[in-house]
Design a protein around this motif. Sequence first.
Motif, mmCIF file in Angstrom:
data_model
loop_
_atom_site.group_PDB
_atom_site.id
_atom_site.type_symbol
_atom_site.label_atom_id
_atom_site.label_comp_id
_atom_site.label_asym_id
_atom_site.label_seq_id
_atom_site.Cartn_x
_atom_site.Cartn_y
_atom_site.Cartn_z
ATOM 1 N N LEU A 28 37.327 42.200 74.302
ATOM 2 C CA LEU A 28 38.216 41.049 74.133
ATOM 3 C C LEU A 28 39.277 41.011 75.226
ATOM 4 N N GLY A 29 39.614 42.185 75.779
ATOM 5 C CA GLY A 29 40.549 42.235 76.892
ATOM 6 C C GLY A 29 40.002 41.577 78.140
ATOM 7 N N ARG A 30 38.702 41.435 78.234
ATOM 8 C CA ARG A 30 38.074 40.804 79.399
ATOM 9 C C ARG A 30 37.963 39.292 79.244
ATOM 10 N N THR A 31 38.332 38.778 78.071
ATOM 11 C CA THR A 31 38.329 37.334 77.858
ATOM 12 C C THR A 31 39.735 36.788 78.106
ATOM 13 N N SER A 32 39.867 35.498 78.060
ATOM 14 C CA SER A 32 41.190 34.875 78.203
ATOM 15 C C SER A 32 41.602 34.150 76.925
ATOM 16 N N LYS A 33 40.783 34.281 75.880
ATOM 17 C CA LYS A 33 41.069 33.568 74.637
ATOM 18 C C LYS A 33 42.205 34.231 73.860
ATOM 19 N N PRO A 34 43.006 33.434 73.127
ATOM 20 C CA PRO A 34 43.999 34.024 72.226
ATOM 21 C C PRO A 34 43.314 34.889 71.169
ATOM 22 N N ILE A 35 43.916 36.035 70.896
ATOM 23 C CA ILE A 35 43.373 36.972 69.907
ATOM 24 C C ILE A 35 44.398 37.134 68.790
ATOM 25 N N LEU A 36 43.987 36.888 67.547
ATOM 26 C CA LEU A 36 44.838 37.145 66.395
ATOM 27 C C LEU A 36 44.452 38.516 65.865
ATOM 28 N N LEU A 37 45.341 39.483 66.049
ATOM 29 C CA LEU A 37 45.057 40.881 65.745
ATOM 30 C C LEU A 37 45.725 41.287 64.435
ATOM 31 N N ALA A 88 46.890 46.322 70.330
ATOM 32 C CA ALA A 88 47.206 45.183 71.200
ATOM 33 C C ALA A 88 47.191 45.614 72.663
ATOM 34 N N GLU A 89 47.667 46.836 72.912
ATOM 35 C CA GLU A 89 47.707 47.367 74.275
ATOM 36 C C GLU A 89 46.308 47.495 74.860
ATOM 37 N N TYR A 90 45.333 47.864 74.032
ATOM 38 C CA TYR A 90 43.948 47.941 74.500
ATOM 39 C C TYR A 90 43.500 46.597 75.067
ATOM 40 N N ILE A 91 43.815 45.522 74.355
ATOM 41 C CA ILE A 91 43.409 44.181 74.806
ATOM 42 C C ILE A 91 44.180 43.798 76.057
ATOM 43 N N MET A 92 45.475 44.051 76.063
ATOM 44 C CA MET A 92 46.309 43.653 77.197
ATOM 45 C C MET A 92 45.984 44.456 78.448
ATOM 46 N N ALA A 93 45.592 45.716 78.267
ATOM 47 C CA ALA A 93 45.228 46.551 79.414
ATOM 48 C C ALA A 93 44.012 45.991 80.138
ATOM 49 N N GLY A 94 43.190 45.232 79.414
ATOM 50 C CA GLY A 94 42.020 44.606 80.022
ATOM 51 C C GLY A 94 42.339 43.313 80.739
ATOM 52 N N GLY A 95 43.576 42.841 80.589
ATOM 53 C CA GLY A 95 43.985 41.625 81.291
ATOM 54 C C GLY A 95 44.279 40.431 80.403
ATOM 55 N N ASN A 96 43.994 40.530 79.116
ATOM 56 C CA ASN A 96 44.243 39.417 78.208
ATOM 57 C C ASN A 96 45.570 39.633 77.479
ATOM 58 N N GLU A 97 46.559 38.813 77.803
ATOM 59 C CA GLU A 97 47.881 38.963 77.206
ATOM 60 C C GLU A 97 48.141 37.956 76.088
ATOM 61 N N ASN A 98 47.110 37.197 75.722
ATOM 62 C CA ASN A 98 47.256 36.150 74.703
ATOM 63 C C ASN A 98 46.992 36.723 73.317
ATOM 64 N N ILE A 99 47.977 37.428 72.778
ATOM 65 C CA ILE A 99 47.780 38.136 71.517
ATOM 66 C C ILE A 99 48.820 37.713 70.487
ATOM 67 N N ILE A 100 48.348 37.482 69.271
ATOM 68 C CA ILE A 100 49.206 37.179 68.125
ATOM 69 C C ILE A 100 49.026 38.322 67.133
ATOM 70 N N LEU A 101 50.123 38.958 66.751
ATOM 71 C CA LEU A 101 50.056 40.046 65.778
ATOM 72 C C LEU A 101 50.091 39.473 64.363
ATOM 73 N N CYS A 102 49.349 40.078 63.450
ATOM 74 C CA CYS A 102 49.304 39.585 62.074
ATOM 75 C C CYS A 102 49.505 40.719 61.079
ATOM 76 N N GLU A 103 50.533 40.581 60.254
ATOM 77 C CA GLU A 103 50.762 41.495 59.133
ATOM 78 C C GLU A 103 50.067 40.904 57.901
ATOM 79 N N ARG A 104 49.129 41.655 57.328
ATOM 80 C CA ARG A 104 48.355 41.142 56.188
ATOM 81 C C ARG A 104 48.416 42.066 54.974
ATOM 82 N N GLY A 105 49.431 42.940 54.964
ATOM 83 C CA GLY A 105 49.568 43.854 53.842
ATOM 84 C C GLY A 105 48.882 45.177 54.110
ATOM 85 N N ILE A 106 49.465 46.249 53.604
ATOM 86 C CA ILE A 106 48.891 47.582 53.781
ATOM 87 C C ILE A 106 48.607 48.205 52.418
ATOM 88 N N ARG A 107 47.746 49.185 52.408
ATOM 89 C CA ARG A 107 47.358 49.826 51.151
ATOM 90 C C ARG A 107 48.379 50.896 50.771
#
Length: 336
Positions: free
Chosen positions: A196-205, A220-239
């Motif tokens: 996904l870091g090699r794409t340019s699409k927004p990623i909802l992580l 998120a750093e894994y994706i950004m290290a590949g060149g894709n900085e279009n990332i949205i972080l999502c909190e969806r609850g934890i166990r």
Amino acid sequence: MVVVLKNEATQEQLDNLIGWLEEQKVLVHISKGEYHTILGLVGNTTAIDTDLIEGLEIVESVKRISEPFKNANRKFHPEDSVIDCSGIKIGGGNFAIIAGPCSVESEAQVLEIATKVKASGASMLRGGAFKPRTSPYDFQGLRAEGIELLLEAKKETGMPIVTEIMSAHHLPLFENVDVIQVGARNMQNFELLKELGRTSKPILLKRGLANTLKELLMSAEYIMAGGNENIILCERGIRTFETYTRNTLDLSAVPMLKELSHLPVVIDPSHASGIARLVKPMALAAAAAGADGLMIEVHNDPQHALCDGPQSLTPEQFDDVAKRVFAIRKTISELD
């Protein structure tokens, strides 16, 4: 390492400094703000003499960053990132509601829901085509057909679509998808993140079920290290040890992530609670906490939904939630 430049630095001086830094075998990330230009150095910076750099005429200050996440770090990028999702912006004061069914079931179903949530203020359509399920016997989604149905709904409504990917092998099917969602179970699927870091699409992580905020930012750093900085972080609850709700919604993640990172943060109150009647209070609390958006599951017939019916709102319930969320955001903006 972060190098903060003075306002009077010329382009020639900037180019010369960047050229020298790159000769030191580090990557240089440039962030130009209203008042400062910041150079973020990624790589082995131990051999770089900070005193030498700080002594340069155009340099205001030099700081070493101890956190392992570099590109996602707010120190690298002080201003909020704004992610453009096919014309819909999230972050930097831009708020968006992503709504739709947990799973795409039929053309009539997804079109009806898309039309109704858009009328209520949703700006993007979510829908699962590939569904990761705990049991192999549960409905696994319509897969490629589901994506086609989402694209049909996009044609009818103009809403960008958000849908989850489960394997890098499926990437060709996501060519026309506007935002690719990485689900909680795949948050640390590092090979997928690299692709996904090699794409340019927004990623909802999405944050994993039992992952820390640091681990989320490292993904998120894994994706950004590949060149894709279009990332949205999502909190969806934890166990947690709590059993009355499906998960425990960590609303403290919103201000904490915003302090640590420049990436926008959205909240998914549907997966967090797993109970439809709890979605409204959690959505309102998320808006008050400063979230950049919400991701809410909506179904036109929750009792007969093939996936996650108990946590899905009806279109009428969603309309009520959306109105109250927008009212809270208006009140907060007036207080600011």
